[in-house]
Design a protein around this motif. Structure first.
Motif, PDB file in Angstrom:
ATOM      1  N   MET A   1       2.858  11.504  37.584  1.00 62.71           N
ATOM      2  CA  MET A   1       1.601  11.806  36.476  1.00 62.71           C
ATOM      3  C   MET A   1       2.556  13.214  36.408  1.00 62.71           C
ATOM      4  SD  MET A   1      -2.128  13.320  38.089  1.00 62.71           S
ATOM      5  CE  MET A   1      -2.580  11.029  38.420  1.00 62.71           C
ATOM      6  N   LYS A   2       2.417  12.784  34.622  1.00 59.25           N
ATOM      7  CA  LYS A   2       2.812  13.726  33.518  1.00 59.25           C
ATOM      8  C   LYS A   2       0.954  14.872  32.511  1.00 59.25           C
ATOM      9  CE  LYS A   2       6.143  11.201  31.438  1.00 59.25           C
ATOM     10  NZ  LYS A   2       6.993  10.505  30.337  1.00 59.25           N
ATOM     11  N   GLU A   3       1.153  15.683  32.625  1.00 61.01           N
ATOM     12  CA  GLU A   3       0.654  16.927  31.530  1.00 61.01           C
ATOM     13  C   GLU A   3       0.651  16.096  30.527  1.00 61.01           C
ATOM     14  OE1 GLU A   3      -1.200  21.053  32.214  1.00 61.01           O
ATOM     15  OE2 GLU A   3       0.046  20.785  33.328  1.00 61.01           O
ATOM     16  N   TYR A   4      -0.251  16.512  29.794  1.00 59.90           N
ATOM     17  CA  TYR A   4      -0.562  16.377  28.064  1.00 59.90           C
ATOM     18  C   TYR A   4      -1.936  16.927  27.645  1.00 59.90           C
ATOM     19  CZ  TYR A   4       1.788  11.449  28.953  1.00 59.90           C
ATOM     20  OH  TYR A   4       3.070  10.765  29.269  1.00 59.90           O
ATOM     21  N   GLU A   5      -1.156  17.800  26.182  1.00 56.63           N
ATOM     22  CA  GLU A   5      -1.998  17.997  25.559  1.00 56.63           C
ATOM     23  C   GLU A   5      -2.994  16.781  24.501  1.00 56.63           C
ATOM     24  OE1 GLU A   5      -2.534  22.266  22.824  1.00 56.63           O
ATOM     25  OE2 GLU A   5      -1.903  20.473  21.883  1.00 56.63           O
ATOM     26  N   ILE A   6      -4.147  16.584  24.448  1.00 56.63           N
ATOM     27  CA  ILE A   6      -4.465  15.702  23.800  1.00 56.63           C
ATOM     28  C   ILE A   6      -5.607  16.197  22.634  1.00 56.63           C
ATOM     29  CG2 ILE A   6      -6.247  13.555  24.412  1.00 56.63           C
ATOM     30  CD1 ILE A   6      -5.854  13.682  27.234  1.00 56.63           C
ATOM     31  N   VAL A   7      -5.222  15.935  21.354  1.00 58.28           N
ATOM     32  CA  VAL A   7      -5.906  16.497  20.327  1.00 58.28           C
ATOM     33  C   VAL A   7      -6.625  14.757  20.163  1.00 58.28           C
ATOM     34  CG1 VAL A   7      -5.948  16.936  17.692  1.00 58.28           C
ATOM     35  CG2 VAL A   7      -4.480  17.408  19.109  1.00 58.28           C
ATOM     36  N   ALA A   8      -7.861  15.545  20.442  1.00 54.26           N
ATOM     37  CA  ALA A   8      -8.577  13.208  19.588  1.00 54.26           C
ATOM     38  C   ALA A   8      -9.550  13.553  17.891  1.00 54.26           C
ATOM     39  CB  ALA A   8      -9.811  13.215  20.656  1.00 54.26           C
ATOM     40  N   LYS A   9      -9.227  12.874  17.479  1.00 53.24           N
ATOM     41  CA  LYS A   9     -10.551  12.863  16.053  1.00 53.24           C
ATOM     42  C   LYS A   9     -11.173  11.686  16.004  1.00 53.24           C
ATOM     43  CE  LYS A   9      -6.883  15.595  14.005  1.00 53.24           C
ATOM     44  NZ  LYS A   9      -6.034  15.867  12.584  1.00 53.24           N
ATOM     45  N   PHE A  10     -12.699  12.290  15.236  1.00 62.30           N
ATOM     46  CA  PHE A  10     -13.269  11.179  15.372  1.00 62.30           C
ATOM     47  C   PHE A  10     -13.410  12.118  13.866  1.00 62.30           C
ATOM     48  CE2 PHE A  10     -18.101  10.304  15.559  1.00 62.30           C
ATOM     49  CZ  PHE A  10     -18.344   9.102  15.491  1.00 62.30           C
ATOM     50  N   CYS A  11     -14.133  10.156  13.421  1.00 65.27           N
ATOM     51  CA  CYS A  11     -14.271  10.965  12.018  1.00 65.27           C
ATOM     52  C   CYS A  11     -16.013   8.982  11.671  1.00 65.27           C
ATOM     53  CB  CYS A  11     -13.894  10.624  11.173  1.00 65.27           C
ATOM     54  SG  CYS A  11     -14.082  10.886   8.939  1.00 65.27           S
TER      55      CYS A  11
ATOM     56  N   MET B   1     -13.059   5.852  12.322  1.00 60.36           N
ATOM     57  CA  MET B   1     -12.327   6.380  12.519  1.00 60.36           C
ATOM     58  C   MET B   1     -11.788   7.086  14.219  1.00 60.36           C
ATOM     59  SD  MET B   1      -9.448   8.531  12.706  1.00 60.36           S
ATOM     60  CE  MET B   1      -9.950  10.188  12.089  1.00 60.36           C
ATOM     61  N   TYR B   2     -11.282   6.372  14.970  1.00 55.39           N
ATOM     62  CA  TYR B   2     -10.481   7.591  15.688  1.00 55.39           C
ATOM     63  C   TYR B   2      -9.397   7.935  16.169  1.00 55.39           C
ATOM     64  CZ  TYR B   2     -15.412   5.261  17.607  1.00 55.39           C
ATOM     65  OH  TYR B   2     -16.407   5.734  18.228  1.00 55.39           O
ATOM     66  N   SER B   3      -8.725   8.858  16.427  1.00 54.15           N
ATOM     67  CA  SER B   3      -7.467   8.982  16.705  1.00 54.15           C
ATOM     68  C   SER B   3      -6.980   9.750  17.638  1.00 54.15           C
ATOM     69  CB  SER B   3      -6.653  10.174  14.908  1.00 54.15           C
ATOM     70  OG  SER B   3      -5.920  10.478  15.705  1.00 54.15           O
ATOM     71  N   TYR B   4      -6.468   9.948  18.608  1.00 51.62           N
ATOM     72  CA  TYR B   4      -5.587  10.215  19.649  1.00 51.62           C
ATOM     73  C   TYR B   4      -4.414  10.595  20.127  1.00 51.62           C
ATOM     74  CZ  TYR B   4      -9.908   8.636  21.951  1.00 51.62           C
ATOM     75  OH  TYR B   4     -11.790   8.166  22.100  1.00 51.62           O
ATOM     76  N   GLU B   5      -4.169  11.865  19.961  1.00 58.17           N
ATOM     77  CA  GLU B   5      -2.587  12.045  20.240  1.00 58.17           C
ATOM     78  C   GLU B   5      -2.187  13.056  20.975  1.00 58.17           C
ATOM     79  OE1 GLU B   5      -0.999  15.801  17.961  1.00 58.17           O
ATOM     80  OE2 GLU B   5      -1.292  14.123  16.321  1.00 58.17           O
ATOM     81  N   PHE B   6      -0.661  12.628  22.182  1.00 61.31           N
ATOM     82  CA  PHE B   6      -0.920  13.299  23.393  1.00 61.31           C
ATOM     83  C   PHE B   6       0.486  13.491  22.713  1.00 61.31           C
ATOM     84  CE2 PHE B   6      -3.725   9.817  23.909  1.00 61.31           C
ATOM     85  CZ  PHE B   6      -4.334  10.128  25.433  1.00 61.31           C
ATOM     86  N   THR B   7       0.653  15.361  23.748  1.00 63.42           N
ATOM     87  CA  THR B   7       2.276  15.787  23.679  1.00 63.42           C
ATOM     88  C   THR B   7       2.016  16.490  25.150  1.00 63.42           C
ATOM     89  OG1 THR B   7       1.441  16.287  21.135  1.00 63.42           O
ATOM     90  CG2 THR B   7       2.849  17.755  22.735  1.00 63.42           C
ATOM     91  N   GLU B   8       3.131  15.792  25.501  1.00 66.47           N
ATOM     92  CA  GLU B   8       3.833  16.413  26.712  1.00 66.47           C
ATOM     93  C   GLU B   8       3.624  17.915  27.207  1.00 66.47           C
ATOM     94  OE1 GLU B   8       6.438  14.902  30.475  1.00 66.47           O
ATOM     95  OE2 GLU B   8       6.286  13.311  28.511  1.00 66.47           O
ATOM     96  N   VAL B   9       3.679  18.332  27.383  1.00 63.38           N
ATOM     97  CA  VAL B   9       3.397  19.990  28.614  1.00 63.38           C
ATOM     98  C   VAL B   9       4.406  20.404  29.010  1.00 63.38           C
ATOM     99  CG1 VAL B   9       1.938  22.185  27.464  1.00 63.38           C
ATOM    100  CG2 VAL B   9       1.013  19.664  28.759  1.00 63.38           C
TER     101      VAL B   9
END
Length: 75
Positions: free
Chosen positions: A1-11, A67-75
């Motif tokens: 498993m990896k740990e991620y910071e997730i930024v979710a955007k919904f418009c 619009m949906y957007s999900y951005e995953f950044t590994e921490v």
């Protein structure tokens, strides 16, 4: 498993919103695909997936009104 910071955007343009609602979350995941699939089930195949040069993983779906957007950044 990896740990991620997730930024979710919904418009939702239908509601007259010009700015996306933005949510932040941290999660340990086996698969970023599974995370997005769990949120959007039948629409998952409509998302585009892109791995950016800095390693972030971006999923996007835009049908013109929502619009949906999900951005995953590994921490």
């Amino acid at each position: 498993m990896k740990e991620y910071e997730i930024v979710a955007k919904f418009c939702n343009a239908c509601a007259g919103s010009s700015r996306p609602q933005t949510f932040f979350e941290e999660a340990e995941l086996d698969s970023t695909d599974d995370f997005v699939r769990m949120k959007h089930g039948k629409d998952f195949d409509k998302f585009t997936k892109e791995t950016l040069p800095d390693g972030r993983i971006l999923y996007q779906f835009d049908n013109g009104s929502v619009m949906y957007s999900y951005e995953f950044t590994e921490v």
